[in-house]
Design a protein around this motif. Structure first.
Motif, PDB file in Angstrom:
ATOM      1  N   VAL A 169       0.662  -1.013  -0.249  1.00  0.00           N
ATOM      2  CA  VAL A 169      -0.256   0.099  -0.251  1.00  0.00           C
ATOM      3  C   VAL A 169       0.722   1.290  -0.056  1.00  0.00           C
ATOM      4  N   ARG A 170       1.998   1.172   1.112  1.00  0.00           N
ATOM      5  CA  ARG A 170       2.716   2.270   0.775  1.00  0.00           C
ATOM      6  C   ARG A 170       3.505   2.454  -0.333  1.00  0.00           C
ATOM      7  N   ASP A 171       3.786   1.577  -1.230  1.00  0.00           N
ATOM      8  CA  ASP A 171       4.817   1.727  -2.371  1.00  0.00           C
ATOM      9  C   ASP A 171       3.187   2.605  -3.502  1.00  0.00           C
ATOM     10  N   TRP A 172       1.935   1.615  -3.563  1.00  0.00           N
ATOM     11  CA  TRP A 172       1.090   2.067  -4.522  1.00  0.00           C
ATOM     12  C   TRP A 172       0.690   4.062  -4.447  1.00  0.00           C
ATOM     13  N   LEU A 176      -8.623   4.080  -2.323  1.00  0.00           N
ATOM     14  CA  LEU A 176      -7.591   2.521  -2.559  1.00  0.00           C
ATOM     15  C   LEU A 176      -8.247   1.858  -3.831  1.00  0.00           C
ATOM     16  N   PRO A 177      -7.640   1.868  -4.615  1.00  0.00           N
ATOM     17  CA  PRO A 177      -8.326   0.844  -5.427  1.00  0.00           C
ATOM     18  C   PRO A 177      -8.091  -0.258  -5.462  1.00  0.00           C
ATOM     19  N   GLN A 178      -9.377  -0.928  -5.991  1.00  0.00           N
ATOM     20  CA  GLN A 178     -10.165  -2.141  -5.531  1.00  0.00           C
ATOM     21  C   GLN A 178      -8.902  -3.531  -5.088  1.00  0.00           C
ATOM     22  N   ALA A 179      -8.690  -3.464  -6.626  1.00  0.00           N
ATOM     23  CA  ALA A 179      -6.501  -4.133  -6.668  1.00  0.00           C
ATOM     24  C   ALA A 179      -6.086  -4.553  -5.653  1.00  0.00           C
ATOM     25  N   VAL A 180      -6.137  -3.134  -5.078  1.00  0.00           N
ATOM     26  CA  VAL A 180      -4.747  -2.637  -3.902  1.00  0.00           C
ATOM     27  C   VAL A 180      -5.085  -3.482  -2.575  1.00  0.00           C
ATOM     28  N   ILE A 181      -6.849  -3.181  -2.326  1.00  0.00           N
ATOM     29  CA  ILE A 181      -7.304  -3.610  -1.597  1.00  0.00           C
ATOM     30  C   ILE A 181      -7.443  -5.769  -1.439  1.00  0.00           C
ATOM     31  N   GLU A 182      -7.364  -5.805  -2.661  1.00  0.00           N
ATOM     32  CA  GLU A 182      -7.720  -7.352  -2.883  1.00  0.00           C
ATOM     33  C   GLU A 182      -6.481  -8.086  -2.670  1.00  0.00           C
ATOM     34  N   LYS A 183      -5.230  -7.361  -3.248  1.00  0.00           N
ATOM     35  CA  LYS A 183      -4.052  -7.317  -2.332  1.00  0.00           C
ATOM     36  C   LYS A 183      -3.367  -7.354  -1.164  1.00  0.00           C
ATOM     37  N   THR A 184      -3.689  -6.815  -1.232  1.00  0.00           N
ATOM     38  CA  THR A 184      -3.480  -6.339   0.307  1.00  0.00           C
ATOM     39  C   THR A 184      -4.076  -7.705   1.476  1.00  0.00           C
TER      40      THR A 184
END
Length: 306
Positions: free
Chosen positions: A262-265, A285-293
């Motif tokens: 998340v920090r990198d994004w 936060l994009p959904q893709a970032v939420i799911e990856k996290t």
């Protein structure tokens, strides 16, 4: 347990207990005068700013990981767990808000020191090293690179900040001024011992703990007690061993099980056409970032406890 075991909980709404405080992640409620119910929400904070979107399942994963580590490290230092069921102190219609994501703990007098231990050069430590060849006033050898393992773990305390403020790195000497030499030196020594024991356990599971932070409090009889949460991806930088050497050689951040994704994004995120200045409100936060996290948190727990 899966991330979809229950709906995401951004903020708990218990009314059967008095709310003491809402932190970046946890909501704390008073249970009588001697206990606290800590509810781990699915909130995510980065750069000391709370994101608007919750990470489904995160609070449960954090709680299970903290309980794992409290159990493993109990011989080194007493902790604040009471052993009582959190569900027992709320109304039946509130049980779902606390199940699996809460701890019922002793009420302690917290010491205002974040006990940070670093075994590797990463994050703000790497940035500071490049400028000063030291981290938080601790001199380090020349020639270290991003993600390098330090010769020995170093203790770099911080002063705990109010909500929304950044923790302030301070010297060991400053912690002595704040809490006295006995408490300051014991926290330092315990923190390094806890980190070394945990790092060895994690390495057996193929995980590197690059750095972490602990919090301590005093029981009514003066006993120093490990409190809050411990060694979760919210307070620790976890790297899988695979991929570490390649990242080290390239001078890059290794793949991580923590908030680094998340920090990198966020580092490249823009608000109004300009880079985000790390003050509220946070970018969405994009959904893709939420799911990856969420997947990263889940994988960390499964790998550690599997």
């Amino acid at each position: 347990m899966t991330a979809s075991a229950s709906p995401a909980l951004h903020t708990s709404t218990l009314t059967s207990l008095p709310l003491l405080a809402r932190g970046k992640v946890r909501d704390n409620y008073a249970v009588g005068s001697d206990r606290i119910l800590m509810v781990a929400s699915d909130r995510l904070s980065a750069f000391d700013v709370i994101m608007g979107e919750p990470i489904p399942g995160k609070g449960e994963l954090l709680t299970q990981m903290a309980l794992f580590w409290f159990d493993k490290l109990g011989a080194i230092c007493p902790n604040h767990l009471t052993g009582e069921a959190p569900e027992s102190v709320v109304r039946p219609d509130e049980v779902e808000q606390v199940r699996g994501r809460s701890m019922l703990v002793q009420r302690l007098t917290p010491l205002p020191v974040e006990a940070v231990v670093r075994g590797y050069l990463a994050g703000s430590g790497w940035k500071e090293y490049q400028a000063t060849q030291s981290v938080c006033g601790v001199p380090l050898p020349a020639g270290l690179t991003n993600a390098a393992k330090l010769p020995t773990p170093i203790y770099t305390p911080a002063a705990k900040a109010a909500a929304g403020e950044h923790d302030e790195n301070i010297s060991f000497e400053r912690t002595v001024e704040m809490i006295g030499f006995d408490h300051a030196s014991r926290i330092r020594d315990l923190s390094i011992a806890l980190y070394q024991a945990a790092a060895a356990i994690a390495l057996e599971k193929g995980m590197i703990i690059a750095d972490t932070k602990f919090e301590f409090g005093l029981a009514p009889d003066g006993t120093l007690v490990l409190m809050d949460e411990v060694l979760t991806p919210d307070s620790s930088r976890y790297w899988p061993v695979e991929g570490y050497e390649a990242a080290l050689a390239a001078g890059e951040n290794p793949p991580s099980y923590d908030k680094q994704f998340v920090r990198d994004w966020l580092e490249q995120a823009q608000v109004g056409g300009r880079p985000w200045d790390k003050t509220p409100p946070a970018p969405r936060l994009p959904q893709a970032v939420i799911e990856k996290t969420a997947a990263k948190y889940r994988e960390a727990l499964e790998r550690l406890t599997g």
